[in-house]
Design an enzyme around this catalytic site. Sequence first.
Site, PDB file in Angstrom:
ATOM      1  CG  ASP A  53      -0.433  -1.542  -3.876  1.00 18.82           C
ATOM      2  OD1 ASP A  53       0.608  -2.188  -3.650  1.00 18.82           O
ATOM      3  OD2 ASP A  53      -0.528  -0.307  -3.681  1.00 18.82           O
ATOM      4  CB  SER A  54       2.673  -6.190  -5.662  1.00 16.25           C
ATOM      5  OG  SER A  54       2.190  -7.108  -4.705  1.00 16.25           O
ATOM      6  CG  ASP A  92      -1.042  -2.974  -0.095  1.00 19.87           C
ATOM      7  OD1 ASP A  92      -0.715  -2.454   0.998  1.00 19.87           O
ATOM      8  OD2 ASP A  92      -0.232  -3.367  -0.943  1.00 19.87           O
ATOM      9  CE  LYS A 121       1.782  -3.293   2.512  1.00 18.40           C
ATOM     10  NZ  LYS A 121       1.948  -2.193   1.534  1.00 18.40           N
ATOM     11  CD  GLU A 123       2.490   2.482  -0.812  1.00 23.25           C
ATOM     12  OE1 GLU A 123       2.796   3.558  -1.383  1.00 23.25           O
ATOM     13  OE2 GLU A 123       2.508   1.382  -1.397  1.00 23.25           O
ATOM     14  CD  GLU A 190       8.599  -1.501  -1.486  1.00 24.61           C
ATOM     15  OE1 GLU A 190       7.467  -1.433  -0.969  1.00 24.61           O
ATOM     16  OE2 GLU A 190       8.794  -1.776  -2.682  1.00 24.61           O
TER      17      GLU A 190
END
Length: 291
Positions: A53-54, A92, A121, A123, A190
Amino acid sequence: MSSTDARTSVTAPAVRARKVASGAEPLVMLTAYDAPGARIADDAGVDLILVGDSVAMVVLGYDDTLSVSVADIAHHVGAVARAKPRPLIVADLPWMSYHTSVDEAVNNAATLVRAGAQAVKLEGGRKRLRVVEAIVDAEIPVMGHLGLTPQSMHAMGGFKVQGRTSEAALALVADAKALAHSGCFAIVLEGVPDAVARMVTAAVDVPTIGIGAGPHCDGQVLVFHDVLGLEDRVAPKFVRRYADLKADAVDAVARYADDVRGGHFPADGESYHLAAGVAETLGLYGGPVRR
Ligand code: KIV
């Protein structure tokens, strides 16, 4: 190139087995958001491509990752997948795509798999276990993500290194163990101190992949635009730039502009020409236009 056979696609079970403590080579993950990026990552021999999502920040111009949707990520996953890269494609799950209900999370993960992802992925630690288990139950490999989780930037009070107190470090270890137990095949760490990443890595039997987490993880991940110097505005401490493509690109485009303005582009060899007979019929003379 990695020692892995370049023609064999990387799978989630193969990644899951890659613990450095068991003698494995460290995993290499790189983000990519389109087909050319996927081809570069593939040709360079990386193990995993993360359609992160960066993309919100390095491609789409947002200040954080919160603005991208499942449709946005699926669009970029499709572009990466059409390059048919050998690395495992991890997508993501964006913010709010797995926070409201387990069913919604599974359906969103399926959307990304249908777009071409081979794993997703998400979080968060223990509070995400039901979601992780449901997605794994749907036969979709899940990668966890702990520490500085950018989707929690407001809750964390900004992009801040996590796990600095003994309580926070132990909470990260407990989160990682719970994610591994729930079926995650790997965990991104991270923005955590190197000693904490080492503790977490030793505590779980799935690989940890670090970004700003020091050298003791089972692999490393960086953002494509940071590695190549396409992003030159921010340089977090953990980024190592291996090229300066932004400067190279500005220089190349400036030379193109100079050539156009100076009448040096296109040259005769870069132009199409009429056959002599046709030019004559039209009353034209051959050869390049003179200014
Ligand atoms: O979106 C992303 O690029 C990421 C990495 C920083 C791990 O999640």
